[in-house]
Design a protein around this motif. Sequence first.
Motif, PDB file in Angstrom:
ATOM      1  N   VAL A   1       0.872  -1.167   0.000  1.00 37.66           N
ATOM      2  CA  VAL A   1       0.000   0.000   0.000  1.00 37.66           C
ATOM      3  C   VAL A   1       0.912   1.222   0.000  1.00 37.66           C
ATOM      4  O   VAL A   1       1.755   1.364   0.881  1.00 37.66           O
ATOM      5  CB  VAL A   1      -0.913   0.021   1.244  1.00 37.66           C
ATOM      6  N   HIS A   2       0.740   2.084  -0.986  1.00 40.44           N
ATOM      7  CA  HIS A   2       1.558   3.292  -1.102  1.00 40.44           C
ATOM      8  C   HIS A   2       0.737   4.452  -0.554  1.00 40.44           C
ATOM      9  O   HIS A   2      -0.074   5.041  -1.267  1.00 40.44           O
ATOM     10  CB  HIS A   2       1.957   3.532  -2.562  1.00 40.44           C
ATOM     11  N   ALA A   3       0.952   4.755   0.722  1.00 41.57           N
ATOM     12  CA  ALA A   3       0.149   5.773   1.399  1.00 41.57           C
ATOM     13  C   ALA A   3       1.064   6.752   2.128  1.00 41.57           C
ATOM     14  O   ALA A   3       2.247   6.508   2.308  1.00 41.57           O
ATOM     15  CB  ALA A   3      -0.800   5.108   2.391  1.00 41.57           C
ATOM     16  N   GLY A   4       0.466   7.848   2.536  1.00 31.50           N
ATOM     17  CA  GLY A   4       1.189   8.863   3.280  1.00 31.50           C
ATOM     18  C   GLY A   4       1.099  10.201   2.574  1.00 31.50           C
ATOM     19  O   GLY A   4       0.565  10.316   1.469  1.00 31.50           O
ATOM     20  N   LEU A   5       1.612  11.212   3.235  1.00 29.79           N
ATOM     21  CA  LEU A   5       1.524  12.568   2.692  1.00 29.79           C
ATOM     22  C   LEU A   5       2.155  12.692   1.309  1.00 29.79           C
ATOM     23  O   LEU A   5       1.664  13.436   0.465  1.00 29.79           O
ATOM     24  CB  LEU A   5       2.155  13.565   3.661  1.00 29.79           C
ATOM     25  N   GLN A   6       3.240  11.962   1.047  1.00 26.66           N
ATOM     26  CA  GLN A   6       3.908  12.064  -0.253  1.00 26.66           C
ATOM     27  C   GLN A   6       3.029  11.557  -1.399  1.00 26.66           C
ATOM     28  O   GLN A   6       3.239  11.907  -2.548  1.00 26.66           O
ATOM     29  CB  GLN A   6       5.264  11.351  -0.242  1.00 26.66           C
ATOM     30  N   PHE A   7       2.012  10.742  -1.086  1.00 27.27           N
ATOM     31  CA  PHE A   7       1.125  10.218  -2.124  1.00 27.27           C
ATOM     32  C   PHE A   7      -0.174  11.004  -2.247  1.00 27.27           C
ATOM     33  O   PHE A   7      -0.918  10.824  -3.202  1.00 27.27           O
ATOM     34  CB  PHE A   7       0.824   8.739  -1.867  1.00 27.27           C
ATOM     35  N   ALA A   8      -0.458  11.862  -1.301  1.00 28.47           N
ATOM     36  CA  ALA A   8      -1.724  12.609  -1.294  1.00 28.47           C
ATOM     37  C   ALA A   8      -1.865  13.514  -2.516  1.00 28.47           C
ATOM     38  O   ALA A   8      -2.981  13.789  -2.953  1.00 28.47           O
ATOM     39  CB  ALA A   8      -1.847  13.426  -0.008  1.00 28.47           C
ATOM     40  N   LYS A   9      -0.750  13.963  -3.089  1.00 31.14           N
ATOM     41  CA  LYS A   9      -0.816  14.811  -4.280  1.00 31.14           C
ATOM     42  C   LYS A   9      -1.205  14.015  -5.525  1.00 31.14           C
ATOM     43  O   LYS A   9      -1.709  14.576  -6.481  1.00 31.14           O
ATOM     44  CB  LYS A   9       0.530  15.493  -4.517  1.00 31.14           C
ATOM     45  N   LEU A  10      -0.974  12.698  -5.500  1.00 30.61           N
ATOM     46  CA  LEU A  10      -1.277  11.849  -6.656  1.00 30.61           C
ATOM     47  C   LEU A  10      -2.741  11.477  -6.732  1.00 30.61           C
ATOM     48  O   LEU A  10      -3.323  11.420  -7.806  1.00 30.61           O
ATOM     49  CB  LEU A  10      -0.423  10.581  -6.609  1.00 30.61           C
ATOM     50  N   SER A  11      -3.335  11.149  -5.571  1.00 27.43           N
ATOM     51  CA  SER A  11      -4.720  10.703  -5.542  1.00 27.43           C
ATOM     52  C   SER A  11      -5.246  10.786  -4.122  1.00 27.43           C
ATOM     53  O   SER A  11      -4.476  10.763  -3.162  1.00 27.43           O
ATOM     54  CB  SER A  11      -4.814   9.245  -6.027  1.00 27.43           C
ATOM     55  N   ASP A  12      -6.563  10.815  -3.998  1.00 25.68           N
ATOM     56  CA  ASP A  12      -7.147  10.752  -2.659  1.00 25.68           C
ATOM     57  C   ASP A  12      -7.216   9.308  -2.160  1.00 25.68           C
ATOM     58  O   ASP A  12      -7.539   9.059  -1.007  1.00 25.68           O
ATOM     59  CB  ASP A  12      -8.522  11.422  -2.625  1.00 25.68           C
ATOM     60  N   HIS A  13      -6.888   8.334  -3.018  1.00 30.49           N
ATOM     61  CA  HIS A  13      -6.806   6.926  -2.633  1.00 30.49           C
ATOM     62  C   HIS A  13      -5.344   6.495  -2.655  1.00 30.49           C
ATOM     63  O   HIS A  13      -4.584   6.894  -3.541  1.00 30.49           O
ATOM     64  CB  HIS A  13      -7.563   6.032  -3.624  1.00 30.49           C
ATOM     65  N   ALA A  14      -4.960   5.649  -1.707  1.00 32.87           N
ATOM     66  CA  ALA A  14      -3.621   5.059  -1.717  1.00 32.87           C
ATOM     67  C   ALA A  14      -3.525   4.081  -2.887  1.00 32.87           C
ATOM     68  O   ALA A  14      -4.493   3.388  -3.212  1.00 32.87           O
ATOM     69  CB  ALA A  14      -3.356   4.335  -0.404  1.00 32.87           C
ATOM     70  N   ALA A  15      -2.376   4.022  -3.496  1.00 32.14           N
ATOM     71  CA  ALA A  15      -2.151   3.073  -4.585  1.00 32.14           C
ATOM     72  C   ALA A  15      -1.819   1.707  -3.995  1.00 32.14           C
ATOM     73  O   ALA A  15      -1.092   1.600  -3.003  1.00 32.14           O
ATOM     74  CB  ALA A  15      -1.008   3.549  -5.471  1.00 32.14           C
ATOM     75  N   LEU A  16      -2.375   0.667  -4.594  1.00 31.08           N
ATOM     76  CA  LEU A  16      -2.069  -0.703  -4.210  1.00 31.08           C
ATOM     77  C   LEU A  16      -1.271  -1.340  -5.332  1.00 31.08           C
ATOM     78  O   LEU A  16      -1.603  -1.170  -6.509  1.00 31.08           O
ATOM     79  CB  LEU A  16      -3.347  -1.520  -4.001  1.00 31.08           C
ATOM     80  N   THR A  17      -0.223  -2.082  -4.977  1.00 29.21           N
ATOM     81  CA  THR A  17       0.540  -2.816  -5.988  1.00 29.21           C
ATOM     82  C   THR A  17       0.707  -4.256  -5.532  1.00 29.21           C
ATOM     83  O   THR A  17       0.711  -4.551  -4.334  1.00 29.21           O
ATOM     84  CB  THR A  17       1.925  -2.196  -6.255  1.00 29.21           C
ATOM     85  N   ALA A  18       0.850  -5.127  -6.507  1.00 24.89           N
ATOM     86  CA  ALA A  18       1.082  -6.540  -6.218  1.00 24.89           C
ATOM     87  C   ALA A  18       2.071  -7.095  -7.232  1.00 24.89           C
ATOM     88  O   ALA A  18       2.006  -6.767  -8.411  1.00 24.89           O
ATOM     89  CB  ALA A  18      -0.222  -7.329  -6.285  1.00 24.89           C
ATOM     90  N   THR A  19       2.971  -7.902  -6.751  1.00 25.90           N
ATOM     91  CA  THR A  19       3.877  -8.644  -7.612  1.00 25.90           C
ATOM     92  C   THR A  19       3.310 -10.063  -7.727  1.00 25.90           C
ATOM     93  O   THR A  19       3.109 -10.736  -6.711  1.00 25.90           O
ATOM     94  CB  THR A  19       5.302  -8.688  -7.023  1.00 25.90           C
TER      95      THR A  19
END
Length: 154
Positions: free
Chosen positions: A132-150
């Motif tokens: 889960v890519h969350a935190g203040l540094q991601f707030a500028k990208l979207s109002d939702h945290a980005a999820l990634t999976a390998t």
Amino acid sequence: YPIIKTTNEDISAHTTEERGMLHSEIEVPGWDVPLHCICVHLGLFARWRRKQLLDVRDRIESSVPPNAPLIIAGDFNDWGMRSGRLFAQGVHVREVVEHRDGKPARSFPSWLPVLRLDRIYTRGFHVKHVQVHAGLQFAKLSDHAALTATLQKI
């Protein structure tokens, strides 16, 4: 990888909310069948989401062979998680974070995620890593945290 087919379907359940489903088939070198990817943004109300998930299920049943690898991801707006679990059972997919942690990821709001709105469901894959890519540094990208999976194809 080349996208060999794509369909963008309106799955709006009400005139006040435009919602869609994008279904793409991707040619992955060395695979005998294409990868099916479905991206959704579901409605805010449970009855709308139930109808939309039926639309997604119908798309899968009519257009995705049972042996084809499948990824379904997006904003499910399903904070109660009931609709998503029923959907997953019905189309034989598993949610990658829930499979690892017992619950889907907290993804909203991105700066301090509390609600579990976003999902990645898969079929035909081993999940190697999720994040889960969350935190203040991601707030500028979207109002939702980005999820990634390998993922690794089974």
